[in-house]
Design a protein around this motif. Structure first.
Motif, mmCIF file in Angstrom:
data_model
loop_
_atom_site.group_PDB
_atom_site.id
_atom_site.type_symbol
_atom_site.label_atom_id
_atom_site.label_comp_id
_atom_site.label_asym_id
_atom_site.label_seq_id
_atom_site.Cartn_x
_atom_site.Cartn_y
_atom_site.Cartn_z
ATOM 1 N N ILE A 287 69.177 6.612 37.364
ATOM 2 C CA ILE A 287 69.120 8.035 37.184
ATOM 3 C C ILE A 287 69.560 8.472 35.736
ATOM 4 N N ALA A 288 68.626 9.437 35.134
ATOM 5 C CA ALA A 288 69.028 9.481 33.737
ATOM 6 C C ALA A 288 69.452 10.915 33.372
ATOM 7 N N GLN A 289 69.112 11.752 34.331
ATOM 8 C CA GLN A 289 69.468 13.225 34.343
ATOM 9 C C GLN A 289 68.817 13.974 35.788
ATOM 10 N N LEU A 290 69.500 15.279 36.017
ATOM 11 C CA LEU A 290 69.423 15.823 37.057
ATOM 12 C C LEU A 290 69.021 17.196 36.898
ATOM 13 N N ALA A 291 68.167 17.787 37.472
ATOM 14 C CA ALA A 291 67.681 19.427 37.319
ATOM 15 C C ALA A 291 67.572 20.041 38.671
ATOM 16 N N ILE A 292 68.139 20.940 39.040
ATOM 17 C CA ILE A 292 67.878 21.719 40.092
ATOM 18 C C ILE A 292 67.097 22.728 39.969
ATOM 19 N N THR A 293 65.938 23.217 40.865
ATOM 20 C CA THR A 293 65.321 24.544 40.436
ATOM 21 C C THR A 293 65.960 25.692 41.137
ATOM 22 N N PRO A 294 65.877 26.873 40.183
ATOM 23 C CA PRO A 294 66.529 28.112 40.178
ATOM 24 C C PRO A 294 67.091 28.489 41.655
ATOM 25 N N ASP A 295 66.167 28.152 42.642
ATOM 26 C CA ASP A 295 66.523 28.776 44.131
ATOM 27 C C ASP A 295 67.176 27.555 44.817
ATOM 28 N N GLY A 296 67.410 26.675 44.097
ATOM 29 C CA GLY A 296 68.392 25.626 44.936
ATOM 30 C C GLY A 296 67.652 24.676 45.749
ATOM 31 N N SER A 297 66.259 24.919 46.089
ATOM 32 C CA SER A 297 65.649 24.036 47.055
ATOM 33 C C SER A 297 65.071 22.414 46.789
ATOM 34 N N GLN A 298 65.045 22.083 45.574
ATOM 35 C CA GLN A 298 64.571 21.107 44.882
ATOM 36 C C GLN A 298 65.320 20.464 43.844
ATOM 37 N N VAL A 299 65.441 19.341 43.648
ATOM 38 C CA VAL A 299 66.007 18.612 42.520
ATOM 39 C C VAL A 299 64.926 17.514 41.862
ATOM 40 N N ILE A 300 64.726 17.505 40.454
ATOM 41 C CA ILE A 300 64.028 16.602 39.848
ATOM 42 C C ILE A 300 64.818 15.618 39.464
ATOM 43 N N VAL A 301 64.458 14.163 39.793
ATOM 44 C CA VAL A 301 65.280 13.003 39.353
ATOM 45 C C VAL A 301 64.460 11.998 38.524
ATOM 46 N N PRO A 302 64.314 12.161 37.110
ATOM 47 C CA PRO A 302 63.994 10.949 36.624
ATOM 48 C C PRO A 302 64.739 9.792 36.306
ATOM 49 N N SER A 303 64.338 8.678 36.700
ATOM 50 C CA SER A 303 65.021 7.412 36.844
ATOM 51 C C SER A 303 64.269 6.166 36.121
ATOM 52 N N GLY A 304 63.377 6.265 35.105
ATOM 53 C CA GLY A 304 62.751 5.235 34.476
ATOM 54 C C GLY A 304 61.560 4.882 35.481
ATOM 55 N N SER A 305 61.658 4.655 36.654
ATOM 56 C CA SER A 305 60.747 4.057 37.532
ATOM 57 C C SER A 305 60.908 4.890 38.917
ATOM 58 N N PRO A 306 59.896 5.124 39.280
ATOM 59 C CA PRO A 306 58.409 4.957 39.302
ATOM 60 C C PRO A 306 58.024 5.848 37.916
ATOM 61 N N TYR A 307 56.823 5.780 37.239
ATOM 62 C CA TYR A 307 56.228 6.300 36.228
ATOM 63 C C TYR A 307 55.793 7.842 36.463
ATOM 64 N N TYR A 308 56.838 8.478 37.107
ATOM 65 C CA TYR A 308 56.474 9.964 37.165
ATOM 66 C C TYR A 308 57.793 10.660 37.305
ATOM 67 N N HIS A 309 57.882 11.950 37.410
ATOM 68 C CA HIS A 309 58.894 12.734 37.733
ATOM 69 C C HIS A 309 59.139 13.216 39.252
ATOM 70 N N PRO A 310 59.716 12.573 40.082
ATOM 71 C CA PRO A 310 59.558 12.837 41.338
ATOM 72 C C PRO A 310 60.680 14.210 41.711
ATOM 73 N N VAL A 311 60.296 14.829 42.589
ATOM 74 C CA VAL A 311 60.758 15.932 42.826
ATOM 75 C C VAL A 311 61.445 15.968 44.464
ATOM 76 N N MET A 312 62.600 16.005 44.669
ATOM 77 C CA MET A 312 63.286 15.777 46.132
ATOM 78 C C MET A 312 63.666 17.117 46.389
ATOM 79 N N ARG A 313 63.304 17.530 47.950
ATOM 80 C CA ARG A 313 63.934 18.377 48.665
ATOM 81 C C ARG A 313 65.438 18.323 48.704
ATOM 82 N N THR A 314 66.129 19.461 48.220
ATOM 83 C CA THR A 314 67.718 19.298 48.385
ATOM 84 C C THR A 314 68.305 19.102 49.674
ATOM 85 N N SER A 315 67.688 19.936 50.731
ATOM 86 C CA SER A 315 68.226 19.547 51.987
ATOM 87 C C SER A 315 68.302 18.455 52.466
ATOM 88 N N ASP A 316 67.273 17.531 52.461
ATOM 89 C CA ASP A 316 67.444 16.230 53.020
ATOM 90 C C ASP A 316 66.970 14.997 52.113
#
Length: 415
Positions: A287-316
């Motif tokens: 994990i290289a950096q974390l960014a949470i959406t303004p409403d707090g519902s999602q977090v983007i987690v770049p980690s080198g692999s996989p080769y895209y920026h995954p978006v996780m729901r913060t609730s689960d």
């Protein structure tokens, strides 16, 4: 960090998610006590000075990069056409006197940008929002790493990763104070990152030579601290990155940095501890950096692999979206209106991609290019090197392997 990202471990498989409030296998070797700040005079910030040199980067040769200055290409999604504008070597560029990069913080209210270099460094670089008036703060800043502003903005808190303390810098006078967060046995805890939630300052810690790591809490009033304030179902074996957002003042997202795949956590902050609500493995990489959406519902987690920026729901922490970029995602930042800047370690591809919230086609991309007069060495985005400024402005930090011990601040604009 660059080498770690390039040696990505492809650990695929479905992500495991669990909900729990139970205490797990917490790191050993920590204790709770009340301690005064470490010895150190309160001083004013010094003038401009060059940071001490660090270890040279390894020598590598890279394929030539494109020399086109500006191109426009039309691409489409399933719903509507989108025009992507690509710009080569854009914006203002400022050389930063640090041998490496650790963190960047934008203080819009006071018109400042702070940059740290992490392990092996001892200064904090400060510029205005245009990259001007550069100076360094010099003091007891051993390994200055992750930063955060106090809730009222009057203090800049800095994790000291080569020490066992957290620096407290007055944002008006630059007077310096410290929180001690050690073990009292002479072994440093190496604080890595910081975040405020529920009126407490939370800090991740863990030294490279130690098998122990965790997330601690320090009370800003009493200075009482606890190194193991975040019981987990899966042990935190490396220092974590921490992220919070004003819309969810009691939520803390944490992601470990020293294992592949890494572990991602969602905690609920109380005045005494972090209560685990969900955790999962990433699909691979560090994990290289974390960014949470303004409403707090999602977090983007770049980690080198996989080769895209995954978006996780913060609730689960279930993946709900993907921003398609390219190999080795290593940075992300989200503007207050949700616009996403997604970066990669791109020797051969574009370096930064701008997406509308929930989009699948970038509205703009940025190519850092190569050194003037030659096409061998590419400028690349450093790990965690993105932050949004005011309006359409964002900041990126790049490095160039043929120029060791120098990082460059880039001030860019979205069309």
């Amino acid at each position: 960090m660059l080498v770690a990202v390039l040696i990505l471990a492809m650990c695929g498989g479905a992500a495991a998610t669990a909900l729990s409030d139970q205490s797990g296998d917490a790191p050993a070797g920590s204790k709770k006590s009340t301690a005064p700040p470490t010895t150190g005079a309160t001083t004013a910030a010094q003038g401009v000075s060059a940071a001490a040199g660090g270890n040279p980067h390894p020598t590598k040769t890279h394929k030539p990069r494109p020399t086109t200055t500006t191109t426009t290409a039309s691409t489409t999604t399933t719903s509507a056409p989108t025009t992507t504008t690509t710009t080569t070597t854009p914006g203002t560029q400022v050389k930063i006197p640090l041998p490496r990069f650790s963190d960047m913080l934008v203080d819009e209210a006071r018109g400042r940008l702070y940059i740290t270099g992490g392990t092996g460094t001892g200064t904090i670089v400060v510029t205005d929002l245009d990259g001007g008036n550069l100076r360094t703060l010099d003091g007891y800043f051993k390994g200055a790493a992750g930063m955060t502003l106090s809730p009222d903005g009057t203090k800049l808190d800095v994790a000291l990763s080569d020490s066992d303390g957290i620096a407290i810098i007055d944002t008006e006078t630059f007077a310096i104070d410290f929180y001690y967060v050690g073990t009292h046995d002479g072994v440093p805890t190496c604080p890595r990152d910081l975040a405020w939630a529920s009126g407490q300052l939370w800090f991740s810690w863990g030294c490279q030579s130690s098998p122990f790591a965790g997330i601690g809490r320090v009370d800003p009033v009493t200075r009482d601290y606890n190194l193991n304030a975040a019981p987990t179902d899966t042990r935190i074996s490396s220092p974590a990155l921490l992220a919070t957002v004003p819309s969810q003042p009691d939520m803390v997202i944490a992601g470990t940095t020293g294992a592949s795949p890494s572990t991602l956590f969602r905690f609920e902050a109380t005045p005494t501890q972090l209560v685990q609500r969900a955790w999962r493995w990433t699909d691979g990489g560090f994990i290289a950096q974390l960014a949470i959406t303004p409403d707090g519902s999602q977090v983007i987690v770049p980690s080198g692999s996989p080769y895209y920026h995954p978006v996780m729901r913060t609730s689960d922490l279930v993946e709900v979206h993907r921003y398609p970029t390219a190999a080795y995602p290593n940075a992300v930042a989200i503007r207050p209106d949700g616009l996403v800047a997604a970066g990669i370690l791109g020797y051969y591809e574009k370096d930064v991609y701008i997406f509308e919230p929930g989009g699948t086609t970038p509205i703009a991309t940025y190519e850092f290019g190569h050194l003037p007069g030659q096409e061998t060495w590419a400028y690349t985005l450093v790990e965690g090197g993105l932050a949004w400024g005011r309006g359409n402005r964002f900041y990126a930090v790049s490095e160039q392997l043929s120029e060791p011990d120098v990082v460059t601040l880039r001030i860019l604009e979205v069309p």
